[in-house]
Design an enzyme around this catalytic site. Structure first.
Site, mmCIF file in Angstrom:
data_model
loop_
_atom_site.group_PDB
_atom_site.id
_atom_site.type_symbol
_atom_site.label_atom_id
_atom_site.label_comp_id
_atom_site.label_asym_id
_atom_site.label_seq_id
_atom_site.Cartn_x
_atom_site.Cartn_y
_atom_site.Cartn_z
ATOM 1 N N GLY A 32 0.850 -1.204 0.000
ATOM 2 C CA GLY A 32 0.000 0.000 0.000
ATOM 3 C C GLY A 32 0.878 1.244 0.000
ATOM 4 O O GLY A 32 1.928 1.272 -0.657
ATOM 5 N N THR A 33 0.467 2.251 0.755
ATOM 6 C CA THR A 33 1.174 3.544 0.753
ATOM 7 C C THR A 33 2.661 3.372 1.078
ATOM 8 O O THR A 33 3.532 3.867 0.363
ATOM 9 C CB THR A 33 0.519 4.473 1.801
ATOM 10 O OG1 THR A 33 -0.890 4.505 1.543
ATOM 11 C CG2 THR A 33 1.055 5.870 1.732
ATOM 12 N N VAL A 34 2.953 2.676 2.168
ATOM 13 C CA VAL A 34 4.349 2.545 2.606
ATOM 14 C C VAL A 34 5.118 1.605 1.676
ATOM 15 O O VAL A 34 6.235 1.905 1.230
ATOM 16 C CB VAL A 34 4.414 2.029 4.065
ATOM 17 C CG1 VAL A 34 5.846 1.752 4.491
ATOM 18 C CG2 VAL A 34 3.741 3.019 5.004
ATOM 19 N N ARG A 65 -2.857 -8.484 -0.881
ATOM 20 C CA ARG A 65 -4.213 -9.040 -0.996
ATOM 21 C C ARG A 65 -4.586 -9.176 -2.461
ATOM 22 O O ARG A 65 -5.116 -10.189 -2.883
ATOM 23 C CB ARG A 65 -5.211 -8.131 -0.288
ATOM 24 C CG ARG A 65 -5.244 -8.365 1.189
ATOM 25 C CD ARG A 65 -6.595 -7.953 1.759
ATOM 26 N NE ARG A 65 -6.393 -7.622 3.170
ATOM 27 C CZ ARG A 65 -6.340 -6.383 3.631
ATOM 28 N NH1 ARG A 65 -6.517 -5.369 2.840
ATOM 29 N NH2 ARG A 65 -6.134 -6.169 4.908
ATOM 30 N N GLY A 207 -3.843 10.799 2.158
ATOM 31 C CA GLY A 207 -3.122 9.586 2.586
ATOM 32 C C GLY A 207 -2.373 9.760 3.893
ATOM 33 O O GLY A 207 -1.499 8.973 4.223
ATOM 34 N N GLU A 210 -4.401 7.313 9.473
ATOM 35 C CA GLU A 210 -4.356 5.870 9.656
ATOM 36 C C GLU A 210 -5.603 5.241 9.031
ATOM 37 O O GLU A 210 -6.610 5.925 8.795
ATOM 38 C CB GLU A 210 -4.353 5.544 11.156
ATOM 39 C CG GLU A 210 -3.122 6.020 11.891
ATOM 40 C CD GLU A 210 -1.856 5.416 11.324
ATOM 41 O OE1 GLU A 210 -1.696 4.201 11.322
ATOM 42 O OE2 GLU A 210 -1.004 6.197 10.851
ATOM 43 N N LYS A 225 3.864 6.730 19.208
ATOM 44 C CA LYS A 225 5.183 7.269 18.833
ATOM 45 C C LYS A 225 5.949 7.803 20.049
ATOM 46 O O LYS A 225 7.142 7.547 20.197
ATOM 47 C CB LYS A 225 4.989 8.374 17.790
ATOM 48 C CG LYS A 225 4.431 7.847 16.466
ATOM 49 C CD LYS A 225 3.956 8.983 15.578
ATOM 50 C CE LYS A 225 3.352 8.478 14.276
ATOM 51 N NZ LYS A 225 2.629 9.525 13.531
#
Ligand code: HSE
Length: 463
Positions: A32-34, A65, A207, A210, A225
């Site tokens: 995905g994004t990362v 997926r 984006g 979360e 964090k």
């Protein structure tokens, strides 16, 4: 053009093992994004990254997926599977990049990879905040590294700064804006007058948020964090479960305006502060919307940007600023971790930078998070009153309740929404939360008071 490091280095400089000569082989769960950002930056800067790492870094297998979607991102040269465990334990994988997020299955994949002797790189702060102590212990047992620079303030190398750059220092506090989504929302609400929901929708579209934006707006992501930063700053285990967490959903525009009137801006701050006063010893570990002076550098961190300040006894205050969310911004950190792994792979575990910056035997298991009542900060109070004449009574009454009042003012009409009654604004000196809570509780019964009293912390974060 960067020369191939293996071909171009003088022979005596080369490590002798064949492991160090071949590319580091990466298996990735999630594209995905990362994951996609990491793939693109790895491909774009391949030669440069190899020149820095001393060897190539090659994505060999991806779990996704949708295999069709994954193929669109990584092409035909990377093996694809639907089975995360296959990647985690794949014989051709040296390092697992966990880029799927979540905590349950991700924990199982990461632990399986560790048991199979793989290093792990992840930007999954929720996973490490909840299961980090277990995961780091397993990694020590199996002699592998778990690297997580992307888990905190993505583009900013703050884990590296704490673990390596600031090792000489006794850290006094770490504080910062470490959630891009909420900072984006607060900036849009203040600068453009957007409503909360509209600003959140924009952050999601970009984006930043979360998968479950509750984690952002309720302060949970920032708490993940700051728990990791606190462990690295003070040499304590990850204590996310003990953090005090407050998000921005209850924050009123009225308080944003009243804070401005007093010369402050409201930011969602993560704070980890070591305190030793008399019998009180421990760490304040908290996330909350707080007033910072409008002239403070943190007040000028806007949009999805993050900034972290660290106060060390030798360094003084240092500050780190950069994008707090985004695809390639996170990839920057993930790949920095991969380069570290490429360099340390094959070395003795005892020679590596420890997972939490302190050697495991030296971690202070007794260093606890202080209870909320013991947190000691300045405060802002907004007290709705029946009449503006009662300003003096409120100030005097709070002082009589041992609240160290520094300033009392009436909210300007322009800060007030139509139909709102007079509001007394109070700034206090540093005081225990318990004292403020008692005073506010009693104030509710005061005849001058016309509604619920709002309290927010004030952080001056001075050197
Ligand atoms: N949702 C996170 C944020 C993404 O807004 O900061 C990066 O951790």
């Amino acid at each position: 053009m960067y020369r191939d490091p293996v071909q171009s280095l003088e022979a005596p400089l080369l490590p002798s093992s064949a492991t160090a000569m071949r590319p580091l082989r990466v298996g990735m769960i999630g594209i995905g994004t990362v994951g996609a950002g990491t793939f693109h930056v790895l491909a774009r800067n391949q030669a440069l990254i190899a020149a820095r790492a001393g060897r190539g870094i090659k994505l060999v297998v991806v779990c996704a997926r949708s295999l069709a979607r994954a193929m669109n991102v990584v092409g035909k040269d990377v093996a694809l599977t639907n089975d995360p465990m296959q990647v985690a334990t794949h014989p051709d994988v040296d390092v697992l990049v966990e880029a799927a997020g979540g905590t349950g299955p991700a924990r199982d994949w990461v632990l399986a990879a560790i048991r199979a002797g793989k290093h792990v790189v992840t930007a999954n702060k929720a996973l490490l905040a909840e299961h980090g102590n277990e995961i780091f212990a397993a990694a020590r047992q199996h002699g592998v590294a778990v690297a997580y620079e992307g888990a905190v303030a993505v583009s900013i190398p703050i884990v590296k700064a704490l673990r390596e750059g600031l090792t000489a220092n006794r850290i006094e506090w770490v504080a910062g804006i470490i959630n891009g989504t909420t900072n984006f929302i607060l900036s849009k609400m203040r600068d453009e007058g957007l409503g909360f929901a509209e600003a959140l929708a924009q952050a999601q579209a970009l984006g930043y948020a979360e998968a479950d934006p509750t984690f952002d707006i309720e302060g949970i992501d920032a708490a993940h964090k700051i728990s990791l930063l606190s462990a690295n700053a003070f040499g304590m285990p990850v204590r996310f479960a003990d953090a005090q967490v407050e998000g921005i959903t209850a924050l009123q525009g009225l308080d944003v305006a009243c804070a401005e009137q007093l010369g402050f801006r409201i930011k969602l701050l993560g704070v980890a502060k070591r305190r030793k006063e008399g019998d009180t010893e421990g760490v304040e570990l908290r996330v909350q919307p707080a007033l910072v002076p409008a002239t403070h550098l943190l007040a000028h961190v806007n949009g999805s940007m993050n900034a972290v300040m660290v106060k060390g006894d030798a360094s003084g205050v240092t500050m780190y600023y950069g994008a707090g969310a985004g695809s390639e911004q996170t990839a920057s950190a993930v790949i920095a971790d991969l380069v570290d792994v490429a360099r340390l792979d094959g070395t003795h575990a005892g020679q590596r930078v420890p997972h939490l910056g302190f050697h495991p035997q030296a971690l202070d298991e007794q260093l606890a998070v202080l209870p909320r009542a013991a947190v000691h900060t300045r405060h802002y109070l907004r007290v709705p009153v029946h009449s503006a004449q009662q300003i003096e009574a409120v100030g005097a009454w709070l002082a009589a309740q041992h609240v160290p009042v520094l300033q009392v003012a009436l909210a300007h009409d322009k800060a007030l929404p139509p139909g709102s009654g007079p509001q007394v604004l109070v700034l206090t000196d540093a005081v225990a939360q318990a004292t403020v809570d008692l005073a506010v509780h009693a104030l509710a019964a005061h005849p001058a008071v016309a509604g619920p009293v709002v309290t927010l912390r004030v952080e001056t974060l001075e050197g």
